[in-house]
Design a protein around this motif. Structure first.
Motif, PDB file in Angstrom:
ATOM      1  N   GLU A 133       0.834  -1.201   0.000  1.00 36.24           N
ATOM      2  CA  GLU A 133       0.000   0.000   0.000  1.00 36.24           C
ATOM      3  C   GLU A 133       0.873   1.257   0.000  1.00 36.24           C
ATOM      4  O   GLU A 133       0.601   2.224  -0.726  1.00 36.24           O
ATOM      5  CB  GLU A 133      -0.940   0.008   1.205  1.00 36.24           C
ATOM      6  CG  GLU A 133      -1.847   1.229   1.257  1.00 36.24           C
ATOM      7  CD  GLU A 133      -2.783   1.234   2.452  1.00 36.24           C
ATOM      8  OE1 GLU A 133      -3.416   2.282   2.687  1.00 36.24           O
ATOM      9  OE2 GLU A 133      -2.891   0.207   3.147  1.00 36.24           O
ATOM     10  N   ALA A 134       1.931   1.258   0.815  1.00 37.83           N
ATOM     11  CA  ALA A 134       2.812   2.425   0.890  1.00 37.83           C
ATOM     12  C   ALA A 134       3.490   2.699  -0.449  1.00 37.83           C
ATOM     13  O   ALA A 134       3.571   3.846  -0.903  1.00 37.83           O
ATOM     14  CB  ALA A 134       3.854   2.214   1.983  1.00 37.83           C
ATOM     15  N   LEU A 135       3.976   1.643  -1.106  1.00 36.14           N
ATOM     16  CA  LEU A 135       4.632   1.816  -2.404  1.00 36.14           C
ATOM     17  C   LEU A 135       3.636   2.277  -3.467  1.00 36.14           C
ATOM     18  O   LEU A 135       3.947   3.159  -4.277  1.00 36.14           O
ATOM     19  CB  LEU A 135       5.300   0.508  -2.824  1.00 36.14           C
ATOM     20  CG  LEU A 135       6.596   0.165  -2.073  1.00 36.14           C
ATOM     21  CD1 LEU A 135       6.966  -1.308  -2.286  1.00 36.14           C
ATOM     22  CD2 LEU A 135       7.737   1.066  -2.527  1.00 36.14           C
ATOM     23  N   CYS A 136       2.444   1.689  -3.464  1.00 37.55           N
ATOM     24  CA  CYS A 136       1.422   2.117  -4.429  1.00 37.55           C
ATOM     25  C   CYS A 136       1.045   3.576  -4.213  1.00 37.55           C
ATOM     26  O   CYS A 136       0.920   4.348  -5.182  1.00 37.55           O
ATOM     27  CB  CYS A 136       0.182   1.238  -4.312  1.00 37.55           C
ATOM     28  SG  CYS A 136       0.373  -0.434  -4.964  1.00 37.55           S
ATOM     29  N   TRP A 137       0.867   3.971  -2.966  1.00 28.65           N
ATOM     30  CA  TRP A 137       0.495   5.353  -2.663  1.00 28.65           C
ATOM     31  C   TRP A 137       1.603   6.308  -3.101  1.00 28.65           C
ATOM     32  O   TRP A 137       1.343   7.381  -3.654  1.00 28.65           O
ATOM     33  CB  TRP A 137       0.204   5.485  -1.183  1.00 28.65           C
ATOM     34  CG  TRP A 137      -0.302   6.816  -0.703  1.00 28.65           C
ATOM     35  CD1 TRP A 137       0.110   7.477   0.416  1.00 28.65           C
ATOM     36  CD2 TRP A 137      -1.334   7.633  -1.278  1.00 28.65           C
ATOM     37  NE1 TRP A 137      -0.590   8.654   0.565  1.00 28.65           N
ATOM     38  CE2 TRP A 137      -1.483   8.778  -0.466  1.00 28.65           C
ATOM     39  CE3 TRP A 137      -2.132   7.518  -2.411  1.00 28.65           C
ATOM     40  CZ2 TRP A 137      -2.389   9.807  -0.743  1.00 28.65           C
ATOM     41  CZ3 TRP A 137      -3.042   8.542  -2.697  1.00 28.65           C
ATOM     42  CH2 TRP A 137      -3.158   9.659  -1.865  1.00 28.65           C
ATOM     43  N   GLY A 138       2.867   5.895  -2.898  1.00 20.21           N
ATOM     44  CA  GLY A 138       3.977   6.708  -3.363  1.00 20.21           C
ATOM     45  C   GLY A 138       3.983   6.849  -4.878  1.00 20.21           C
ATOM     46  O   GLY A 138       4.207   7.944  -5.415  1.00 20.21           O
ATOM     47  N   ILE A 139       3.732   5.761  -5.580  1.00 22.84           N
ATOM     48  CA  ILE A 139       3.705   5.792  -7.048  1.00 22.84           C
ATOM     49  C   ILE A 139       2.528   6.617  -7.556  1.00 22.84           C
ATOM     50  O   ILE A 139       2.661   7.443  -8.467  1.00 22.84           O
ATOM     51  CB  ILE A 139       3.658   4.353  -7.613  1.00 22.84           C
ATOM     52  CG1 ILE A 139       4.986   3.633  -7.336  1.00 22.84           C
ATOM     53  CG2 ILE A 139       3.357   4.368  -9.112  1.00 22.84           C
ATOM     54  CD1 ILE A 139       4.944   2.137  -7.599  1.00 22.84           C
TER      55      ILE A 139
END
Length: 305
Positions: A133-139
């Protein structure tokens, strides 16, 4: 060590003195398009994934020294280890085990941070506990406005996530990397993001599904620089996204997205500048923030968002 106790359908978690539930609640309500939780009557309702189960919880302030977690929809865990996992995740989300007094002592003496601390004393760096979730939100947040990033997240979650129904409402669960790893770029075409971002998210999902990337592996590295290097090796993850994840998921206090537009604009705003500060100026301003760069950044962001 956080103190907690369980009563029927509830868990009470003791909070530190340097914590203000209302201040954190205000932060969580900064965008009405948030889809991962609902806030109503000063209570947060969301699904939490712990161990082998999903549970629907409502989090509120019991008093100035405790928050209370209420279990809804007959999802109260029975096992003690599951209740401990809930406490751990709530504490991680609110960063409750962090002693902020040294940060405040430093910040009161810092002309740039003092105003933010006065306005938002008790605010915590709200976590994104799940690495995917954190990586997706960053992207999703790369090179777009914050409101549009929230729109993209809602589209992504509502198309590919699961949900629990309660009182006629859906409470969403972020899409799993296993599910996304099996998709193609065309499957994500309805989400109004660029083709590159769709590729990046699928690539990250495949790395996690293959076991090549995990939160546990990153946490076992020796320091922030090693973790940052591992993250920026991933296609689509640059220094900004890496430091965002290091700050909000891996909980490095010294993570510092120095090139972040929001940070630059916040410094410009607080200092009343008629131009953007240079990177050298930001480094000079941040020289007093050693080991608190993530909190300094988060508090300055809050001045604008």
């Amino acid at each position: 060590m956080i103190t907690w106790k369980a009563k029927k359908h509830h868990i009470f978690i003791e909070t530190p003195a340097s914590f203000d539930f209302k201040v954190n609640l205000d932060y969580l309500q900064r965008n009405a398009n948030e889809c991962m939780y609902e806030i109503e009557n000063n209570r947060i309702t969301r699904v939490m994934k712990i161990n082998h189960m999903r549970t629907l919880v409502r989090i509120s302030e019991a008093d100035r020294e405790n928050i209370v977690v209420e279990f809804l929809a007959d999802t109260e865990p029975i096992l003690l280890e599951d209740k401990k996992a809930i406490v751990h995740d709530v504490c991680e989300w609110f960063d409750l085990e962090r002693n902020l007094l040294p940060f405040y002592e430093m910040g009161w003496q810092d002309s740039l941070l003092k105003q933010a601390i006065e306005r938002f004393y008790g605010l915590r760096v709200m976590g994104l506990n799940d690495l995917f979730e954190a990586l997706c939100w960053g992207i999703l947040g790369q090179q777009v406005s914050l409101p549009f990033a929230y729109t993209l997240k809602r589209q992504f979650v509502e198309k590919f996530g699961d949900s629990l129904d309660y009182n006629g409402k859906k409470y969403w669960i972020f899409p799993s990397f296993d599910k996304i790893s099996r998709l193609t770029v065309e499957d994500l075409a309805d989400i109004k993001m660029t083709k590159r971002k769709r590729e990046y998210i699928i690539d990250v999902a495949k790395l996690m599904a293959n076991g090549d990337l995990s939160k546990e592996k990153l946490l076992h590295l020796d320091d922030l620089k090693q973790a940052e290097e591992e993250l920026v090796r991933i296609r689509g993850i640059g220094p900004w996204t890496a430091n965002y994840v290091l700050m909000r998921c891996l909980r490095y206090q010294n993570a510092f997205p120095i090139d972040d537009v929001g940070l630059i604009n916040a410094i410009k705003f607080v200092m009343g500048m008629d131009r953007k500060p240079t990177k050298e100026e930001i480094r000079a301003l941040a020289s007093q923030w050693e080991n608190w760069e993530s909190y300094a950044t988060f508090y300055l962001w809050r001045m604008l968002y």
